[in-house]
Design a protein around this motif. Sequence first.
Motif, PDB file in Angstrom:
ATOM      1  N   GLY A 138       0.793  -1.184  -0.111  1.00  0.00           N
ATOM      2  CA  GLY A 138       0.147  -0.304   0.303  1.00  0.00           C
ATOM      3  C   GLY A 138       0.488   1.242   0.022  1.00  0.00           C
ATOM      4  N   ASN A 139       0.153   2.085  -0.954  1.00  0.00           N
ATOM      5  CA  ASN A 139       0.801   3.981  -0.268  1.00  0.00           C
ATOM      6  C   ASN A 139       0.932   3.934   0.892  1.00  0.00           C
ATOM      7  OD1 ASN A 139       1.752   6.134  -0.712  1.00  0.00           O
ATOM      8  ND2 ASN A 139       1.472   6.356  -2.467  1.00  0.00           N
ATOM      9  N   SER A 172       0.410   6.815   1.597  1.00  0.00           N
ATOM     10  CA  SER A 172       0.090   8.279   2.195  1.00  0.00           C
ATOM     11  C   SER A 172      -1.808   7.738   2.314  1.00  0.00           C
ATOM     12  CB  SER A 172       0.527   9.353   0.891  1.00  0.00           C
ATOM     13  OG  SER A 172       1.709   9.685   1.035  1.00  0.00           O
ATOM     14  N   SER A 173      -2.155   6.841   1.459  1.00  0.00           N
ATOM     15  CA  SER A 173      -3.538   6.170   1.574  1.00  0.00           C
ATOM     16  C   SER A 173      -3.968   5.974   2.813  1.00  0.00           C
ATOM     17  CB  SER A 173      -3.628   5.533   0.690  1.00  0.00           C
ATOM     18  OG  SER A 173      -2.405   4.927  -0.556  1.00  0.00           O
ATOM     19  N   ILE A 174      -4.975   6.132   3.144  1.00  0.00           N
ATOM     20  CA  ILE A 174      -5.842   5.433   4.813  1.00  0.00           C
ATOM     21  C   ILE A 174      -6.033   4.394   4.427  1.00  0.00           C
ATOM     22  CG2 ILE A 174      -6.292   8.324   4.608  1.00  0.00           C
ATOM     23  CD1 ILE A 174      -9.262   7.670   4.512  1.00  0.00           C
ATOM     24  N   TYR A 175      -6.636   3.390   3.411  1.00  0.00           N
ATOM     25  CA  TYR A 175      -6.472   2.274   4.401  1.00  0.00           C
ATOM     26  C   TYR A 175      -5.982   1.531   5.265  1.00  0.00           C
ATOM     27  CZ  TYR A 175      -5.188   2.457  -0.203  1.00  0.00           C
ATOM     28  OH  TYR A 175      -4.133   2.426  -1.612  1.00  0.00           O
ATOM     29  N   ALA A 199      -2.085   0.793   4.278  1.00  0.00           N
ATOM     30  CA  ALA A 199      -1.657   1.143   3.707  1.00  0.00           C
ATOM     31  C   ALA A 199      -0.711   2.078   5.227  1.00  0.00           C
ATOM     32  CB  ALA A 199      -1.853   2.647   3.252  1.00  0.00           C
ATOM     33  N   ARG A 200      -1.523   1.024   6.537  1.00  0.00           N
ATOM     34  CA  ARG A 200      -1.243   2.100   7.267  1.00  0.00           C
ATOM     35  C   ARG A 200       0.034   0.805   7.941  1.00  0.00           C
ATOM     36  NH1 ARG A 200      -6.451   1.439  10.765  1.00  0.00           N
ATOM     37  NH2 ARG A 200      -7.099   2.287   8.789  1.00  0.00           N
ATOM     38  N   LYS A 250       2.713   2.598   6.478  1.00  0.00           N
ATOM     39  CA  LYS A 250       3.083   4.403   6.888  1.00  0.00           C
ATOM     40  C   LYS A 250       4.207   3.733   8.556  1.00  0.00           C
ATOM     41  CE  LYS A 250       1.413   8.007   8.791  1.00  0.00           C
ATOM     42  NZ  LYS A 250       2.617   8.171   9.769  1.00  0.00           N
ATOM     43  N   GLN A 258       6.355  14.712   0.897  1.00  0.00           N
ATOM     44  CA  GLN A 258       6.277  13.107   1.813  1.00  0.00           C
ATOM     45  C   GLN A 258       7.790  14.065   2.008  1.00  0.00           C
ATOM     46  OE1 GLN A 258       5.494  12.844  -1.302  1.00  0.00           O
ATOM     47  NE2 GLN A 258       4.304  11.316  -1.755  1.00  0.00           N
ATOM     48  N   THR A 287       6.447   8.953  -3.660  1.00  0.00           N
ATOM     49  CA  THR A 287       6.545   7.981  -2.683  1.00  0.00           C
ATOM     50  C   THR A 287       7.461   7.231  -2.150  1.00  0.00           C
ATOM     51  OG1 THR A 287       4.275   7.839  -4.317  1.00  0.00           O
ATOM     52  CG2 THR A 287       5.040   5.729  -2.763  1.00  0.00           C
TER      53      THR A 287
END
Length: 394
Positions: free
Chosen positions: A32-33, A35-38, A41-42, A45, A230, A238
């Motif tokens: 996942g990227n 910066s995404s919220i799902y 992505a977490r 992160k 970023q 990214t």
Amino acid sequence: MNKSIYMDHAATTYVKPEVMEEMLPYFTTYFGNPSSIYTLARETKKAIDIGRDKVAKAINADSSEIFFTSGGSEADNWAIKGIASAYKKKGNHIITTVIEHHAVLHTCEYLAKNGFDITYLPVDEYGFINIKDLENAITDKTILVSVMFANNEIGTIEPIKEIGALCRSKKILFHTDAVQAVGHIPVDVKEMNIDLLSLAGHKFYGPKGIGALYIRKGIKIENLIHGGGQERGKRAGTENVASVVGIGKALELAVTNMEENNKKLVYLRDKLMNGLLKVPYTRLNGPIGEKRLPGNSNICFRFVEGESILLMLDAKGIAASSGSACTSGSLDPSHVLLAIGLIHEIAHGSLRLTIGDETTEEEVDFVLETVPNVIKRLRDMSPLYDDFLKKGEK
Ligand SMILES: *Cc1c(COP(=O)(O)O)cnc(C)c1O
């Protein structure tokens, strides 16, 4: 012995299996990227936060002071150009040294063409700068001092703590290219009064293409890449998630086992160095003792060409490096060897062997058997040596 022997760890290292293993899921499962919220992505992160924490901890910085880059060269470029640009109203003078890596030297040359005034501090016969020279070079236009932590060719460890103290007392920013130091010898940005520091993953068994610039809290610097937010808006794009995981793990491993590893490295390095110095007409480049990087040896063999030594060693399965001509695509020998006072003829015969964590005593012994034979064969073909035997020293 058919196995290949790698003695060029200052150029780059392999990725340790434990590092690789931690990286792999971030190519496939956790893609996942950040910066995404799902949820997916977490995970990435979180992985970046952990990688940043590990890098920060290894140099006693705060995580918010670590900015990932594509490697050592990018970190050096950013530090110097970014400070030059942010502080150009204050002054246009930068102090560096004659023995820096080209990532620093060529950046300074670029700035010199754009109105900056650069002072290149000389070094002594072992590669050390003199603190007094630094102090005398500082003017009211000086905005930045950039001195490498440890030299990649001859292993000299500069008096970084003293330089940091001087710069801090004069309120001048201090950057150090610590690409050869981080993960190899103790580095503490607070104790050493370092304002900016460059490091690269592939010099301590992490992946290539990832590095970091430490920027002390409160220091102004021009943003490097404009785009998304970023790296707190300073270097957009990214994140290289797997590599961030890798550099963090590699550095964590490197600092955990540092003292133990270095004891072994110094023992093998000294055996290698002292064995090679038994060959006649040789000299050691760089200092001996604690002010030399544990894995570095660099020796000049008179009457031969470093390039030829490398080719003959390669034929025996030994990977090494030289500060001599053609490897670098130029006819001049290494600027570092010239800076410590060697004449061209001697500088051309240099051999750098940098050992690493998996170097064995058997490998050192094999190199010690092989090199003297290679040097003898090359000298037997050398007109310089022939001349010397006939006429002696001029
Ligand atoms: C390797 C090295 C660099 C360049 O790092 P990259 O990651 O290859 O860009 C810069 N400075 C020193 C001292 C190095 O040894």
